[in-house]
Design an enzyme around this catalytic site. Sequence first.
Site, PDB file in Angstrom:
ATOM      1  CD  GLU A 148      77.977 -69.664 -36.309  1.00 58.26           C
ATOM      2  OE1 GLU A 148      78.163 -67.841 -37.053  1.00 58.26           O
ATOM      3  OE2 GLU A 148      78.227 -70.397 -37.138  1.00 58.26           O
ATOM      4  CD  GLU A 154      72.440 -67.573 -42.862  1.00 58.33           C
ATOM      5  OE1 GLU A 154      73.387 -68.198 -41.779  1.00 58.33           O
ATOM      6  OE2 GLU A 154      72.563 -66.307 -42.450  1.00 58.33           O
ATOM      7  CG  HIS A 207      81.020 -65.743 -35.362  1.00 57.03           C
ATOM      8  ND1 HIS A 207      80.300 -67.147 -36.041  1.00 57.03           N
ATOM      9  CD2 HIS A 207      81.916 -65.969 -35.524  1.00 57.03           C
ATOM     10  CE1 HIS A 207      81.576 -67.799 -36.581  1.00 57.03           C
ATOM     11  NE2 HIS A 207      82.352 -66.842 -36.260  1.00 57.03           N
ATOM     12  CD  GLU A 242      80.585 -64.772 -39.013  1.00 60.03           C
ATOM     13  OE1 GLU A 242      80.533 -66.139 -39.479  1.00 60.03           O
ATOM     14  OE2 GLU A 242      79.417 -64.379 -38.297  1.00 60.03           O
TER      15      GLU A 242
END
Length: 288
Positions: A148, A154, A207, A242
Site C-alpha cells: 500500500e 505515514e 482503497h 476506507e
Amino acid sequence: MTNPIGVHALVWVGDTTPASVEHAIRKTKETGFDLLELSLHDSVNLDVPAARDALRSAGLGVACSRGLAFDADVSSDDADVVARGEKLLHDSLVITHELGGTHFTGALYSALGKYDRPLTDAGRGNVVSVLRGLAQEARRRGMTLGLEICNRYETNVINTAHDALRLADDIGEDNVLIHLDTYHMNIEEDDLVRPVREVGSRLGYVHIGENHRGYLGSGHLDFTSFFHALADIGYRGPITFESFSSAVVARGLSNDLAVWRNLWSDGEDLARQAHGFITGQLHASQTR
C-alpha cells in the site's frame, strides 16, 4: 461488474473483539458489500475461528491489512527491531490465511508514522529481504502481498506508484502486487490516472477514500477519471471503501492516522452511500 466491493471494518468498529467483529460482519452484509477488510492492529483480541465461521456464514470475503510500529519496523537498521517486525508480518499472514483471505496488504514495509529522517540503504535492504521471504511464504499459501502506497507523513519507504514498482521489482516475487489508495494518491501523485496506468496489471488492491476521508463525493477527488482508468487497465480486483472518523476510535491506530475529528457519525449511512457511489462509478466506467 466483477470487482468485489469491500468496506474497512473501522467504518463499524474500533477493535477486533468477538462482539465487534460480529457487528462488523453483520453490518457489512446488510449494506451490500462483498468483502470486509480487517486491520490486524488489534489481532491479539481476534477470535480467528469464530470470525472465519461468521464470514463464511455471511458469504463475505475478507482481506487483512496492517502497518508496523517503530519498535517492530522492518525498515530499521536495527536487527532486533527488524526481527520483531518480521514476526508480526508472519503472524498476520497466518491470521489472514486462517480467516480465509488471500489478500494481505498495507504498509507492510515500515512503521506507520512520520519519520524524522530518510530511509537508509541498509533499511531498504532489510525491507527487500523480509518481504521476499514473506512473499515466498504467501505463495505457498496461495496468497498475495499488497504494497500500500502511503503519503510522506505515514512512511518514508514508498510514497508513489513509481516507488512501489521499484520496490516490488527488487523483491522479485510475482505475488507482490501494488495497492493504490486515492487518499494517499491525492497527496503524492500528479493525478489519479497516470499511476493506475503505470501500475497496470500489477495492481492488486484498491482503497477508495475521499481527500478528507469522509463521504465519497463530498471532497474534491476526480473519482470519474480514476474509475475510468481502472476500467482501461481491466482491473477486476477488490475495491474497498476506507473512511475514518473520531466517531469510531481504534486505540493507537487512530492516533497514528491523525483521526482527530468527526467526519461522520453514522457508519451505516456512510457505508450505504459509499456502496452506491462505487457501484455507480463502476457501472458508468465499464459500460462506456
